[in-house]
Motif scaffolding. Sequence first.
Motif: not given
Lengths: 503, 503
Positions: A262, A265-266, A269, A274, A276, A341, A344, B261-262, B265-266, B268-269
């Motif tokens: 996490w 992920v944070k 982010n 927003e 991406g 990315i 992962l 992927v982004w 991530v967004k 999940l955030n």
Amino acid sequence: MRKLTASVALGLALCVSQAATAKPGDPGRDKVVAAIKADHDSSIERLRDWIKLPTIANMNLNHKEGAEYMRQLALDAGFQQAKVVATDGVPGVFATLDAGAKDTLAIYFMYDVKHYEPAEWSSPPLEGRIVDRAGEGKALIGRGAVNQKGPETAFLTALRAFKTAGVKLPVNLVFVAEGEEEIGSTHFSQIVTQPEVRAALEKAVGIIIPSASQSVDGAVTLSLGAKGVVELQLISSGEKWGRGPNKDVHSSLKASVDSPVWHLVKALNTLVSEDGQTPAIDGWYENVKPLTARQKEIIAADVAAGSEADDMKVLGIKHWYKDEDYLTSQYRLAEQPTVNIQGLVSGYTGPGGKTVLPGRAEAKLDLRLVPDMTKDEAVSKIKAHLAKRGFGDIEVNVSGGYSPTQTDENSRLIKVEQATLAAAGIPMTMSARSAGSWPGVVFTGEPLKLAAGQFGGGRGGGAHAPNEWLLIDSSNPKVLGFDGQAILYADFLYEVARSTGRK
Amino acid sequence: MRKLTASVALGLALCVSQAATAKPGDPGRDKVVAAIKADHDSSIERLRDWIKLPTIANMNLNHKEGAEYMRQLALDAGFQQAKVVATDGVPGVFATLDAGAKDTLAIYFMYDVKHYEPAEWSSPPLEGRIVDRAGEGKALIGRGAVNQKGPETAFLTALRAFKTAGVKLPVNLVFVAEGEEEIGSTHFSQIVTQPEVRAALEKAVGIIIPSASQSVDGAVTLSLGAKGVVELQLISSGEKWGRGPNKDVHSSLKASVDSPVWHLVKALNTLVSEDGQTPAIDGWYENVKPLTARQKEIIAADVAAGSEADDMKVLGIKHWYKDEDYLTSQYRLAEQPTVNIQGLVSGYTGPGGKTVLPGRAEAKLDLRLVPDMTKDEAVSKIKAHLAKRGFGDIEVNVSGGYSPTQTDENSRLIKVEQATLAAAGIPMTMSARSAGSWPGVVFTGEPLKLAAGQFGGGRGGGAHAPNEWLLIDSSNPKVLGFDGQAILYADFLYEVARSTGRK
């Protein structure tokens, strides 16, 4: 791929199956052409032999052997001296050929190749089998066929032909080669900045890497620049963080144990907007230069000649970012820095699930840079950005990269390339800036500031993929075969000499 | 593991190497104990034979064979009828034993085992080799030794002893077994809700799964409940999204191509708070009940008896979440629902980097639920949360799970378990709520509302790990060996009968 180049059609599709006529000032050209043709079978054998010795940098495969082989190939082609140059990684090669000419041209080779999985190939990747390619002619299949041993062999065949024909080479040559191109040219600057190498390169009109890049309609794209790239891995671990577990523990503990995943992920982010897409790293745009009017003109011409539907089909997409139109999206492709990315990996990665709270998580990123961003700037900014937000423990492991490269459209090198193609009747397009990257900045940046680019005729495909190929005998009148490639390089050397005195 | 249980020490460490004395109302106990001891070698051989036939649900290994073997083991132990029950997944087994007694006890078995890698084991995982275990005695090594074939075999040995000794069983039995415990008991409710099975279970005082859970100091923990769990994979793909590529493409395209992927991530955030801990899914806390005063009392007693330093060492952590003290962190562990990332997988996952923009990304999550949250509620809420924020395309693939389970401390089953342990001189602790999960809700929830829990003496370890073991001959006077386990189950059956009339 067209998407990576944003090029503009400037030439006309002509028949190039016959070698262009020699011009005044090309002494001995007929003899050179004859020597190239006479050398055909031996040249292909030399290419096949070279393919048999793959150097793969990150597999520790044939580093020393590949460098020595490269050195010997240079000597055999006529370089008067050639030496292996040690680096902290894979060694390079430096060679020179003083023809007593007025001008010096620099040549850049890569002797490493990409990893391959033999099971995925239709013939053994190191065999160099000759196969029929429907509608195109006879092609050689092998790792390195097009990227880059094939075109490089064609260049060496041209040099060898001058030697065997007893014709004086029209230019002096400086040669630098590396064995780490496929892993981001990590140590290449250690070769180029050696005083002897640097002094030799400083005399050059410019530098090319041989390339077989004709499209099926015969066009060659001259690339004027490319984005830079930083490849890095962001690694979050309980160990470095000092919070969360130092190994995978049972997932039921989550409520009272911090999670390094996490945490990652944070951190991720915060790196992009927003949606991406737009980089949100502090100060990321400070040195970003917008496209010039001329660059936009070049891109627009390319878009006008391209097919949006074909491009989308190749990519498997239905929309460009933000549903932008084709032209806007191609401007963006050339102009915008990116944070991508690549991968992962954390914890359990098999089918279904497994009840773990992972002690480690990794994101593999590439950052594409545009002028005037630099690699060092990018690395320090992403580190500062993360540290400022409480993610300073996340390891930033830079595995490769370099700053953007740009060559002036009006440089002597580009003009000579254009003249060579025009004389050969090969249509030409230009790419304002490739979204893909190559380490041209080693040459175009400080201190050398050389014009630099890929150059060559001929055609191949499958770089980094199974069944990589290079056309040897072309049945397509618009596309050069192997001999045609070598002849084009001979003509290019004559053209460099002919341009003496131009800036 | 202690961390998963939050238990309270209620008993005293006594010597339990001798069987407890029979009480009035235990007719034939001496004969049963003698029969258990006489059966020792055969019992261990039966366990070894069972271990030779591993059923692994998600590897499609021995589904049918394992169920039939389970059925036969039940019949051999004295059940009068036993049948294989088909499900949409791995079949289960249902059996009954009518002893003409006043009370009925239900028994739950799992006959599947966790996957194993033979290379990681010191002896073949299906051999059941007997080895010395320093300071503890002789242990059997094998997959399923402790989880759960070993304790289950000890229970069957107790039943068999009543039969061979000619002693009437003090209670009637209802038996249900499944072969999918290790993958989240996906289809177990299909067995339990069959009218015949449900009708039989409704008569039961409660239900236990045999378990060998003595600590090295001899204590057994009675668990009063467990968090529920939902295991799911969040999958973002260009294909489903309708944006971004439907496969991995070159990473240089990022500026004009959306990234799945982004996108993930967004998404999940949004699921947890900024510190990566507190669930932030819409409405997640609506049905969360705080711990009762009694539950806190049980946890506090456990914390007082535990060692924070030992717990932290086992987990490889230096701080609890938020630097909370031991007690607060253990309250939180029992009380708080969680959103855990088990794993991340996307694009290139090997060493270093690779220049791709992945077409797919997956996050593997488990959501731990506390009363009165339910699995269905959790799944629908996370889907609604994602959809509301523009992530409705992200696939929510639920691979298993169940709602929380809770059993009343004052239920007859728990009282009988406490009395059995007390009579045997085995110290007892209680767990208010395990942070780990088991599908007890199938029994404790609607419509059965049975008291349910793991129960048993003896000791083992390595569940889900290499070299899983069960103590067979104990040299530690505080811990039962295999015969002692079986005798404890016999005493437990007597104790159920003795409790007739209690609520």
